[in-house]
Design a protein around this motif. Sequence first.
Motif, PDB file in Angstrom:
ATOM      1  N   SER A   1       0.773  -1.016  -0.158  1.00  9.87           N
ATOM      2  CA  SER A   1      -0.066  -0.104   0.070  1.00  9.87           C
ATOM      3  C   SER A   1       0.955   1.198  -0.052  1.00  9.87           C
ATOM      4  O   SER A   1       2.088   1.202   0.297  1.00  9.87           O
ATOM      5  CB  SER A   1      -0.895   0.121   1.351  1.00  9.87           C
ATOM      6  N   GLU A   2      -0.172   2.525  -0.217  1.00  6.57           N
ATOM      7  CA  GLU A   2       0.831   3.810   0.137  1.00  6.57           C
ATOM      8  C   GLU A   2       0.684   4.132   1.384  1.00  6.57           C
ATOM      9  O   GLU A   2       1.216   5.070   1.746  1.00  6.57           O
ATOM     10  CB  GLU A   2       0.251   4.770  -0.777  1.00  6.57           C
ATOM     11  N   ASP A   3       0.009   3.339   2.254  1.00  2.48           N
ATOM     12  CA  ASP A   3      -0.467   3.779   3.513  1.00  2.48           C
ATOM     13  C   ASP A   3       0.596   3.098   4.342  1.00  2.48           C
ATOM     14  O   ASP A   3       0.483   1.566   4.561  1.00  2.48           O
ATOM     15  CB  ASP A   3      -1.815   3.499   3.919  1.00  2.48           C
TER      16      ASP A   3
ATOM     17  N   SER B   1      -3.893   5.336  -4.133  1.00  2.47           N
ATOM     18  CA  SER B   1      -4.849   6.466  -4.864  1.00  2.47           C
ATOM     19  C   SER B   1      -4.643   6.216  -6.439  1.00  2.47           C
ATOM     20  O   SER B   1      -3.699   5.689  -6.781  1.00  2.47           O
ATOM     21  CB  SER B   1      -4.369   7.814  -4.186  1.00  2.47           C
ATOM     22  N   PHE B   2      -5.652   6.339  -7.370  1.00  2.00           N
ATOM     23  CA  PHE B   2      -5.731   6.447  -8.586  1.00  2.00           C
ATOM     24  C   PHE B   2      -5.909   8.098  -9.111  1.00  2.00           C
ATOM     25  O   PHE B   2      -7.111   8.403  -9.441  1.00  2.00           O
ATOM     26  CB  PHE B   2      -6.964   5.393  -9.001  1.00  2.00           C
ATOM     27  N   PRO B   3      -4.638   8.399  -9.370  1.00  2.00           N
ATOM     28  CA  PRO B   3      -4.899   9.809  -9.955  1.00  2.00           C
ATOM     29  C   PRO B   3      -5.110   9.855 -11.431  1.00  2.00           C
ATOM     30  O   PRO B   3      -5.355   8.807 -12.250  1.00  2.00           O
ATOM     31  CB  PRO B   3      -3.472  10.312 -10.008  1.00  2.00           C
ATOM     32  N   LYS B   4      -5.822  10.968 -11.756  1.00  2.00           N
ATOM     33  CA  LYS B   4      -6.168  10.903 -13.354  1.00  2.00           C
ATOM     34  C   LYS B   4      -5.028  11.060 -14.278  1.00  2.00           C
ATOM     35  O   LYS B   4      -4.736  10.617 -15.385  1.00  2.00           O
ATOM     36  CB  LYS B   4      -6.918  12.198 -13.511  1.00  2.00           C
ATOM     37  N   SER B   5      -3.682  11.762 -13.847  1.00  2.00           N
ATOM     38  CA  SER B   5      -2.798  12.089 -14.380  1.00  2.00           C
ATOM     39  C   SER B   5      -1.617  11.849 -13.603  1.00  2.00           C
ATOM     40  O   SER B   5      -1.518  12.073 -12.460  1.00  2.00           O
ATOM     41  CB  SER B   5      -2.797  13.809 -14.875  1.00  2.00           C
ATOM     42  N   ILE B   6      -0.527  11.338 -14.173  1.00  2.00           N
ATOM     43  CA  ILE B   6       0.643  11.309 -13.476  1.00  2.00           C
ATOM     44  C   ILE B   6       1.437  12.421 -13.051  1.00  2.00           C
ATOM     45  O   ILE B   6       2.099  12.496 -12.110  1.00  2.00           O
ATOM     46  CB  ILE B   6       1.929  10.143 -14.276  1.00  2.00           C
ATOM     47  N   GLU B   7       1.148  13.243 -13.821  1.00  2.00           N
ATOM     48  CA  GLU B   7       1.489  14.653 -13.409  1.00  2.00           C
ATOM     49  C   GLU B   7       1.216  15.312 -12.061  1.00  2.00           C
ATOM     50  O   GLU B   7       1.745  16.211 -11.575  1.00  2.00           O
ATOM     51  CB  GLU B   7       1.226  15.791 -14.393  1.00  2.00           C
ATOM     52  N   ASP B   8       0.038  14.601 -11.725  1.00  2.00           N
ATOM     53  CA  ASP B   8      -0.652  15.231 -10.211  1.00  2.00           C
ATOM     54  C   ASP B   8      -0.182  14.139  -8.818  1.00  2.00           C
ATOM     55  O   ASP B   8      -0.701  14.326  -8.009  1.00  2.00           O
ATOM     56  CB  ASP B   8      -2.140  14.937 -10.600  1.00  2.00           C
ATOM     57  N   SER B   9       0.711  13.118  -9.480  1.00  2.00           N
ATOM     58  CA  SER B   9       1.166  12.136  -8.484  1.00  2.00           C
ATOM     59  C   SER B   9       2.251  12.923  -7.586  1.00  2.00           C
ATOM     60  O   SER B   9       2.836  13.791  -7.898  1.00  2.00           O
ATOM     61  CB  SER B   9       1.713  11.020  -8.923  1.00  2.00           C
TER      62      SER B   9
ATOM     63  N   ILE C   1       2.629  11.431   0.575  1.00  2.00           N
ATOM     64  CA  ILE C   1       2.817  10.555  -0.438  1.00  2.00           C
ATOM     65  C   ILE C   1       1.213  10.112  -0.378  1.00  2.00           C
ATOM     66  O   ILE C   1       0.295  10.229   0.801  1.00  2.00           O
ATOM     67  CB  ILE C   1       3.496   9.311  -0.419  1.00  2.00           C
ATOM     68  N   GLY C   2       0.869   9.659  -1.474  1.00  2.00           N
ATOM     69  CA  GLY C   2      -0.821   9.027  -1.365  1.00  2.00           C
ATOM     70  C   GLY C   2      -1.618   9.934  -1.117  1.00  2.00           C
ATOM     71  O   GLY C   2      -1.828  11.162  -1.490  1.00  2.00           O
ATOM     72  N   TYR C   3      -2.730   9.602  -0.432  1.00  2.00           N
ATOM     73  CA  TYR C   3      -3.873  10.277  -0.066  1.00  2.00           C
ATOM     74  C   TYR C   3      -3.348  11.594   0.850  1.00  2.00           C
ATOM     75  O   TYR C   3      -4.130  12.609   0.815  1.00  2.00           O
ATOM     76  CB  TYR C   3      -4.949   9.714   0.983  1.00  2.00           C
ATOM     77  N   ARG C   4      -2.165  11.599   1.447  1.00  2.00           N
ATOM     78  CA  ARG C   4      -1.867  12.663   2.050  1.00  2.00           C
ATOM     79  C   ARG C   4      -1.684  13.835   1.390  1.00  2.00           C
ATOM     80  O   ARG C   4      -1.573  15.113   1.552  1.00  2.00           O
ATOM     81  CB  ARG C   4      -0.515  12.389   2.993  1.00  2.00           C
ATOM     82  N   HIS C   5      -1.164  13.510   0.107  1.00  2.00           N
ATOM     83  CA  HIS C   5      -0.817  14.396  -0.915  1.00  2.00           C
ATOM     84  C   HIS C   5      -2.311  14.990  -1.633  1.00  2.00           C
ATOM     85  O   HIS C   5      -2.476  16.332  -1.695  1.00  2.00           O
ATOM     86  CB  HIS C   5       0.116  13.872  -2.132  1.00  2.00           C
TER      87      HIS C   5
END
Length: 836
Positions: A120-122, A657-665, A690-694
Amino acid sequence: MAGKVDIEGILKTLTLEEKISILAGRNMWETVPIPSKGVPSVKVSDGPNGARGADFTGGKSSACFPAACSVAAAFDEDIAHRIGQALAEETHSKGARCLLGPTTCMHRDPRGGRNFESFSEDPLLAGKLAASVIRGLQSRGVSGTIKHFAANEQETDRMTVRETIPERALREIYLRPFEIAIKESKPWAVMTAYNVVNGFHCDESKFLLEQVLRGEWGWDGLVMSDWGGTNSVDGSINAGLDLEMPGPARVRKIDAVVADVKAGKIQESTIDERARRVLQFIERLKAFEDDTIPEEQAIDKPEHRALIREAGGRGIVLLKNEKNLLPLPKDKLKGKKVALIGYAKEGQAHGGGSAAVNAHYKKSPWDALHEYYGDSVEFTYAKGAHTLRMLPGMKDNVVGLDGKPGWTLNFYPQGSSTPNEVKHQFPAASSSPIGSDASKKWTTMELIGDFTPTETGEHYYAASGLGPTQIFINDEKVWEQTSLISDPMGFLFMSVHEEEHRYSFKAGTTYRIRIRSEPPASVPGLEILDGRTGVRMGFQVASEHDEELTSEAVQRAKEADYAIVFTGHTPEWESEGQDQLSFNLPRNGSQDALIAAVAAANSNTVVVNATGVAVAMPWLDQIGGLLQTWYPGQECGNAIVDVLSGAVNPEGRLPCSFPKSIEDSPAWGNFPGEKVDGILNVTYEEGVFIGYRHYDRIARDRLNFPFGYGLSYTSFETSGLKAARKSDDSFAASVTVKNTGGAAGGSLVQLYAGRVDKSEDHPVKSLVAFKKVRLQPGESATVELAVTTRDLGFFDEKAKKWVVPAGKYELISANSAADVVETVQVTVEKELVYAP
């Protein structure tokens, strides 16, 4: 040896040279025995979603369990524990006593090549599930080996990458899952990572191994290196690395270690401590009582099949279900036509690299759908898109020099034109690195085969070799690689990029093909491959390579009542040793275009996506249903059909998390890093965010789906959040969950915490507890959760302590990181400080 083992007594009988000898492996998978002193050897096996045994490819088959990302999506500690127990049985079946897993690093970026075998990211979710797997393993006498310690979040230049990580981020994010798992499950072994963290390779880091792991956390097990990940003699021994793997010793040669002891670089007492850890490890595995290493077996257990199917289904996440398109029970589909497109005939069970196993079987969706629905449904099929990363290994219509199918494999001594070793029936012009010049018996390998094509055309071939390699067709050199391959790790795991070439073949004409390869001078960062070589040649006829596939898929979709498109990554695309080439599904946008075309042809289009990571979904608004299946193991087809049909109500939730764009990761701009003087450097500039914290700090419309998200075929109501102080170190929280729908199902209670007074220096909220509850229609239950007070705080880099400032905090019940249900406040009356 019966009774309690006298470790100190054995240690005193060992000479310095003998003690040094057990600080490195005997071979790829076993430790060094000293029979005359009663010291046995123990065998380890690769994991973490199966026990592969000694053979990297082929070999005895094994049960293939869901990947860690799939286990994490179930958010279920009980399932993780039962998987650990079953993995222990599989490990024993391969004659091993130690499984190299679980992998417990963070999903820092969706392009991480090994995310799928991490949870996970968590950090809380990853730590809790890793602890459950380890407890399951060790309850059956098999050592867990939590890895890779620490911060192995990328595969690009993983042997040498230099990571700069702020200590707060290191403590709160990247070390935290290891801390949870080590304190809660006490694994008997830890494996170090390859990478450099804040100036030191992990195997040479006294901060990681002595100060944190053994000092602050009080852990007392064995530290082993990753394979080929020992970087020095005195540095690693003094830092706390007990065991160099694999063997025989590459770094810790006895003479080299003795010389360092005599020079005062290493104290003999330090050698004693390293050797003591090895002996204690052997004792924990009960090898002194029974020193046999049994032959490997393939034992296909019905209870393992059932567990894999259950766990795989519970990890599947329903991400979209417009107009209740799903489920598709038998009565709903009776007499209907369903188009199955894409990977429908392939069992996408696992990713690539050391997590790959030779599964007992892989149940494809095509087979599982036919078995479940029988003749009541008409299924059609279309491939729809080209997805191969590498051309198939050349094997059809090839005969060796003995006239039998396959290739002749010759080995030549240096300067000789006469082979000193010949092997027949080598099946394909495709191999992982083989052979060694350690004995100086040969320096060149050659594959020879006579190929007779059945089609005339400008057919495609592609090749790679670990070292200098040449391809000849009828003695004409058609391809050459003059030095070490640019991506040795990708070559090792059979997922390297190969440029395609064309050659004019005539049907019925026989062509002699020779492939010659030599070992490279060295393989920097992969010294375990020094002196080895290997070659690969792929081939595909032009008619298959250039075939237009989408039109057939669109036609099948138009003719059908429903269209199900199976997409994702094969082990060639998602594997240890490499990060993702793109955030989009491979290959070259073909799968994205396929989904869009099928959705335009059929409004009842469902996408079933098998990846271990988030991917771009430019077609999301066009489809009616979406399942994220991850890698569910050998029962993948059955697990998918269970959820599609409604036999299993989906209860999985996203562990990333599943972002729409990699630029928003979060790591965009500093992943995988930049080369400085030929060395890759990466700074974790995002810190703890990182992840949802972002994503909590930026616009929510940057996400396709948030952490913790997942739909069900029923509905739930969560209410009545309460919290009370239990002690200075904990709070007790409770919430009531009611199934308000018409089907039995599972709901995930997610509890987050954050400061009432928000600060840019701290996350808006962090996951502090979770629990899965399963309810019948109309049934309700009160779920109780324990919250550790330390989890409300942060790591203060100046004080080198965990600090929980006095003040008000929120405990937040949520359906996902982006869907808050209810909030209550708790108070910390005075500042609390915790030692690390």
